[in-house]
Design a protein around this motif. Structure first.
Motif, mmCIF file in Angstrom:
data_model
loop_
_atom_site.group_PDB
_atom_site.id
_atom_site.type_symbol
_atom_site.label_atom_id
_atom_site.label_comp_id
_atom_site.label_asym_id
_atom_site.label_seq_id
_atom_site.Cartn_x
_atom_site.Cartn_y
_atom_site.Cartn_z
ATOM 1 N N LEU A 30 0.807 -1.141 0.138
ATOM 2 C CA LEU A 30 0.117 0.129 0.079
ATOM 3 C C LEU A 30 0.730 1.264 0.134
ATOM 4 O O LEU A 30 0.326 2.334 -0.604
ATOM 5 C CB LEU A 30 -1.150 -0.168 1.244
ATOM 6 N N ALA A 31 1.976 1.281 0.788
ATOM 7 C CA ALA A 31 2.963 2.334 0.687
ATOM 8 C C ALA A 31 3.363 2.550 -0.590
ATOM 9 O O ALA A 31 3.566 3.787 -1.018
ATOM 10 C CB ALA A 31 4.105 2.081 1.764
ATOM 11 N N ALA A 32 3.912 1.482 -1.258
ATOM 12 C CA ALA A 32 4.226 1.820 -2.964
ATOM 13 C C ALA A 32 3.249 2.220 -3.718
ATOM 14 O O ALA A 32 3.506 3.229 -4.559
ATOM 15 C CB ALA A 32 4.685 0.292 -3.204
ATOM 16 N N ARG A 33 1.940 1.756 -3.356
ATOM 17 C CA ARG A 33 0.736 2.382 -4.283
ATOM 18 C C ARG A 33 0.670 3.875 -3.987
ATOM 19 O O ARG A 33 0.404 4.522 -5.101
ATOM 20 C CB ARG A 33 -0.556 1.699 -3.940
ATOM 21 N N ALA A 34 1.047 4.522 -2.569
ATOM 22 C CA ALA A 34 1.099 5.794 -2.306
ATOM 23 C C ALA A 34 1.929 6.578 -3.389
ATOM 24 O O ALA A 34 1.788 7.711 -3.632
ATOM 25 C CB ALA A 34 0.987 6.078 -0.786
ATOM 26 N N GLY A 36 2.773 5.571 -6.338
ATOM 27 C CA GLY A 36 2.530 5.181 -7.919
ATOM 28 C C GLY A 36 3.162 4.080 -8.318
ATOM 29 O O GLY A 36 3.637 4.185 -9.644
ATOM 30 N N ALA A 37 3.615 3.220 -7.281
ATOM 31 C CA ALA A 37 4.529 2.172 -7.879
ATOM 32 C C ALA A 37 3.811 0.867 -7.288
ATOM 33 O O ALA A 37 2.914 0.813 -6.531
ATOM 34 C CB ALA A 37 5.844 2.314 -7.064
ATOM 35 N N ARG A 38 4.493 -0.453 -7.893
ATOM 36 C CA ARG A 38 3.991 -1.489 -7.717
ATOM 37 C C ARG A 38 5.130 -2.326 -6.897
ATOM 38 O O ARG A 38 6.231 -2.034 -7.068
ATOM 39 C CB ARG A 38 3.733 -2.475 -8.893
ATOM 40 N N PHE A 39 4.858 -2.698 -5.625
ATOM 41 C CA PHE A 39 5.905 -3.505 -4.783
ATOM 42 C C PHE A 39 5.859 -4.984 -5.127
ATOM 43 O O PHE A 39 5.195 -5.717 -5.241
ATOM 44 C CB PHE A 39 5.659 -3.326 -3.360
ATOM 45 N N GLU A 40 7.298 -5.526 -5.314
ATOM 46 C CA GLU A 40 7.482 -6.830 -5.759
ATOM 47 C C GLU A 40 8.639 -7.366 -4.672
ATOM 48 O O GLU A 40 9.717 -6.658 -4.677
ATOM 49 C CB GLU A 40 7.976 -6.873 -7.150
ATOM 50 N N GLU A 41 8.286 -8.193 -3.886
ATOM 51 C CA GLU A 41 8.969 -8.832 -2.806
ATOM 52 C C GLU A 41 10.186 -9.456 -3.417
ATOM 53 O O GLU A 41 9.994 -10.259 -4.348
ATOM 54 C CB GLU A 41 8.230 -9.695 -2.101
ATOM 55 N N VAL A 42 11.379 -9.377 -2.775
ATOM 56 C CA VAL A 42 12.515 -10.095 -3.274
ATOM 57 C C VAL A 42 12.604 -11.266 -2.226
ATOM 58 O O VAL A 42 12.852 -11.130 -1.027
ATOM 59 C CB VAL A 42 13.731 -9.387 -3.337
ATOM 60 N N GLU A 43 12.119 -12.419 -2.604
ATOM 61 C CA GLU A 43 11.921 -13.581 -1.621
ATOM 62 C C GLU A 43 13.202 -13.853 -0.687
ATOM 63 O O GLU A 43 14.140 -14.122 -1.256
ATOM 64 C CB GLU A 43 11.512 -14.755 -2.451
ATOM 65 N N GLY A 44 12.915 -13.734 0.452
ATOM 66 C CA GLY A 44 14.019 -14.254 1.355
ATOM 67 C C GLY A 44 15.039 -13.259 1.841
ATOM 68 O O GLY A 44 15.846 -13.483 2.566
ATOM 69 N N GLU A 45 14.885 -12.094 1.241
ATOM 70 C CA GLU A 45 15.859 -10.791 1.444
ATOM 71 C C GLU A 45 15.436 -9.826 2.624
ATOM 72 O O GLU A 45 16.112 -8.983 2.930
ATOM 73 C CB GLU A 45 16.245 -10.127 0.199
ATOM 74 N N GLY A 46 14.050 -9.854 2.973
ATOM 75 C CA GLY A 46 13.590 -8.791 3.765
ATOM 76 C C GLY A 46 13.117 -7.434 2.890
ATOM 77 O O GLY A 46 12.784 -6.447 3.691
#
Length: 133
Positions: A30-34, A36-46
């Motif tokens: 949701l913070a990324a949406r604020a 104007g971006a899309r958040f993509e988790e980098v798995e296992g990196e935090g």
């Protein structure tokens, strides 16, 4: 060195995997949406990457962990951040708010003011992002 003249290399243990808890993942999305971006988790990196439509990808982003990301988030979203006190015991809180939008978030500081500040900024940004849906 072993008897054959070949060096043996001891392997170092892998760094522990860092999993973003589901509630934090939702805040980051949701913070990324604020922004104007899309958040993509980098798995296992935090952390994750921010994908914008018209800008390069911003790598290794997590304002809950990285103070620079939280500061950038606060500045870009025009958030005010500062200490506040609650109740008669004067419990210290960190407050993040937006002057024009109806957003005001308080986070208990306990022993770590910086962590509370990062979380307050991220939560306020998430509220702004939620309104963008």
């Amino acid at each position: 060195m072993n008897l054959d003249g070949i060096d043996e290399v001891d392997e170092f243990p892998a760094a522990p995997r860092k999993v973003i808890p589901p509630a934090d993942l939702e805040l980051l999305t949701l913070a990324a949406r604020a922004l104007g971006a899309r958040f993509e988790e980098v798995e296992g990196e935090g952390y994750g990457n921010l994908h914008f439509e018209d800008k390069p990808v911003q790598h290794a982003w997590n304002p809950l962990l990285f103070s620079g990301d939280a500061l950038e988030l606060a500045v870009k979203l025009d958030l005010w951040l500062g200490p506040a006190f609650a109740n008669i015991e004067r419990t210290k809180l960190m407050c993040a708010r937006h002057r024009k939008l109806d957003v005001e978030v308080y986070e208990p500081a306990e022993d770590d003011d910086m962590s509370a500040a990062r979380r307050a900024v991220t939560r306020a940004a998430a509220e702004i992002g939620m309104a963008k849906t």
